[in-house]
Design an enzyme around this catalytic site. Structure first.
Site, PDB file in Angstrom:
ATOM      1  N   GLU A 111       0.804  -1.257   0.053  1.00  0.00           N
ATOM      2  CA  GLU A 111      -0.071  -0.017   0.044  1.00  0.00           C
ATOM      3  C   GLU A 111       0.884   1.465  -0.047  1.00  0.00           C
ATOM      4  OE1 GLU A 111      -2.997  -0.426  -0.754  1.00  0.00           O
ATOM      5  OE2 GLU A 111      -3.747  -2.202   0.352  1.00  0.00           O
ATOM      6  N   HIS A 135      -2.483   2.059   8.288  1.00  0.00           N
ATOM      7  CA  HIS A 135      -3.396   1.225   7.938  1.00  0.00           C
ATOM      8  C   HIS A 135      -3.752  -0.023   8.763  1.00  0.00           C
ATOM      9  CE1 HIS A 135      -6.228  -0.987   5.303  1.00  0.00           C
ATOM     10  NE2 HIS A 135      -5.206  -1.912   4.954  1.00  0.00           N
ATOM     11  N   HIS A 137      -6.666  -3.394   9.976  1.00  0.00           N
ATOM     12  CA  HIS A 137      -7.999  -4.102   9.844  1.00  0.00           C
ATOM     13  C   HIS A 137      -8.837  -4.245  11.204  1.00  0.00           C
ATOM     14  CE1 HIS A 137      -5.922  -6.108   6.177  1.00  0.00           C
ATOM     15  NE2 HIS A 137      -6.141  -4.842   6.145  1.00  0.00           N
ATOM     16  N   HIS A 206     -12.888  -3.699   4.231  1.00  0.00           N
ATOM     17  CA  HIS A 206     -11.453  -4.096   4.435  1.00  0.00           C
ATOM     18  C   HIS A 206     -10.893  -3.422   5.681  1.00  0.00           C
ATOM     19  CE1 HIS A 206      -7.283  -3.732   2.187  1.00  0.00           C
ATOM     20  NE2 HIS A 206      -7.216  -3.758   3.379  1.00  0.00           N
TER      21      HIS A 206
HETATM   22  O1  2HA Z   1      -0.605  -5.248   3.972  1.00  0.00           O
HETATM   23  O2  2HA Z   1      -3.478  -4.508   4.622  1.00  0.00           O
HETATM   24  O3  2HA Z   1      -4.473  -3.716   2.341  1.00  0.00           O
HETATM   25  C1  2HA Z   1      -1.761  -5.890   3.709  1.00  0.00           C
HETATM   26  C2  2HA Z   1      -2.940  -5.012   3.533  1.00  0.00           C
HETATM   27  C3  2HA Z   1      -3.413  -4.358   2.107  1.00  0.00           C
HETATM   28 ZN    ZN Z   2      -5.351  -3.772   4.340  1.00  0.00          ZN
END
Ligand code: 2HA
Ligand code: ZN
Length: 266
Positions: A111, A135, A137, A206
């Protein structure tokens, strides 16, 4: 180890402990200050060069700490030099050199285009204050993205109403990008357009991108959003009979001296 690397590594592992980084999920980039680059100068010997699929010229000459593609946040404290690295953006903004870390041929996060374009957007939106793009999850904010249309007003109101401090922590609101293929320049450009307006954006189905001036601010922002999403989903499951009103949000903003995004109030 240099403090900036220690702080970076701590954030990676804190995210793992929260359950936000299954397998290789999530990534973190930090735009280093000049004195931090100077502190790490003895490490910066690498010369492996890679091209960028985007124009990162506003970041020319900047050094970033980045997680590695396919690397696990869980493993960062065990072997930082394999799982994270320091890169320097080329003077023309079309590539970068790996100066330290990312050993055994590792590359920066898949990313990276999203991170760099988000850095440019947030740097411009915050007069250069923003240094962190993160980022992750987290399960609850991702679950919430299945329950609404991808609309920033709907999402921001839900979050502001789900925990009293939210409107103070992110008075601009939170953006949301509809589902797209991750890892490419298209999602990077769409993200950058959106994150210009909000300190954090959700990628539907996501995860989330958060930004901030330092690790505490950025981690705290994502933590607050994820907690609010958890409270919302619990309350929704139990049955919501009342919530924080728009007038109460206005009174709250006044008391804490923040300017709420009026477009999201009725
Ligand atoms: O690094 O989170 O969006 C893996 C991820 C891709
Ligand atoms: Zn991701």
């Amino acid at each position: 180890m240099q403090k900036v690397l220690e702080d970076y590594i701590r954030m990676c592992y804190d995210g793992f402990l929260q359950g936000w980084h299954e397998r290789n999920g999530g990534n973190l980039t930090y735009r280093m200050k000049e004195d931090e680059v100077a502190d790490t100068a003895s490490l910066l010997a690498g010369d492996r060069h890679l091209d960028l699929p985007i124009d990162a010229s506003p970041l020319a000459g900047e050094h970033f700490i980045t997680t590695g593609s396919g690397r696990y946040m869980r493993n960062v404290p065990l072997a930082p030099q394999k799982n994270i690295g320091i890169i320097r953006i080329d003077d023309d903004g079309h590539g970068y050199t790996i100066r330290w870390g990312l050993e055994d041929g590792a590359k920066p996060t898949s990313e990276l285009p999203s991170h760099l374009l988000n850095h440019i957007a947030r740097m411009e939106a915050t007069d250069g204050r923003c240094r962190v793009i993160y980022h992750a999850h987290p399960a609850n904010i991702t679950a919430l993205s299945y329950t609404i249309e991808p609309d920033a007003k709907t999402l921001s109101r839900i979050l502001w109403q789900s925990e009293t401090e939210c409107a103070v922590v992110f008075p601009e609101g939170v953006g949301i990008l509809d589902w797209m293929i991750p890892g490419g320049t298209e999602i990077a450009e769409a993200s950058a357009r959106l994150i210009r307006k909000y300190p954090a954006i959700v990628w539907a189905f996501h995860g989330i991108f958060g930004s901030g001036a330092d690790f505490d601010e950025t981690f705290g922002l994502v933590h607050t959003i994820e907690k609010a999403a958890e409270i919302y989903l619990k309350a929704k499951g139990a049955g919501i009979v009342r919530t924080i009103t728009d007038d109460e949000l206005r009174v709250l903003a006044k008391a804490f001296g923040v300017k709420l995004n009026e477009d999201f109030l009725d």
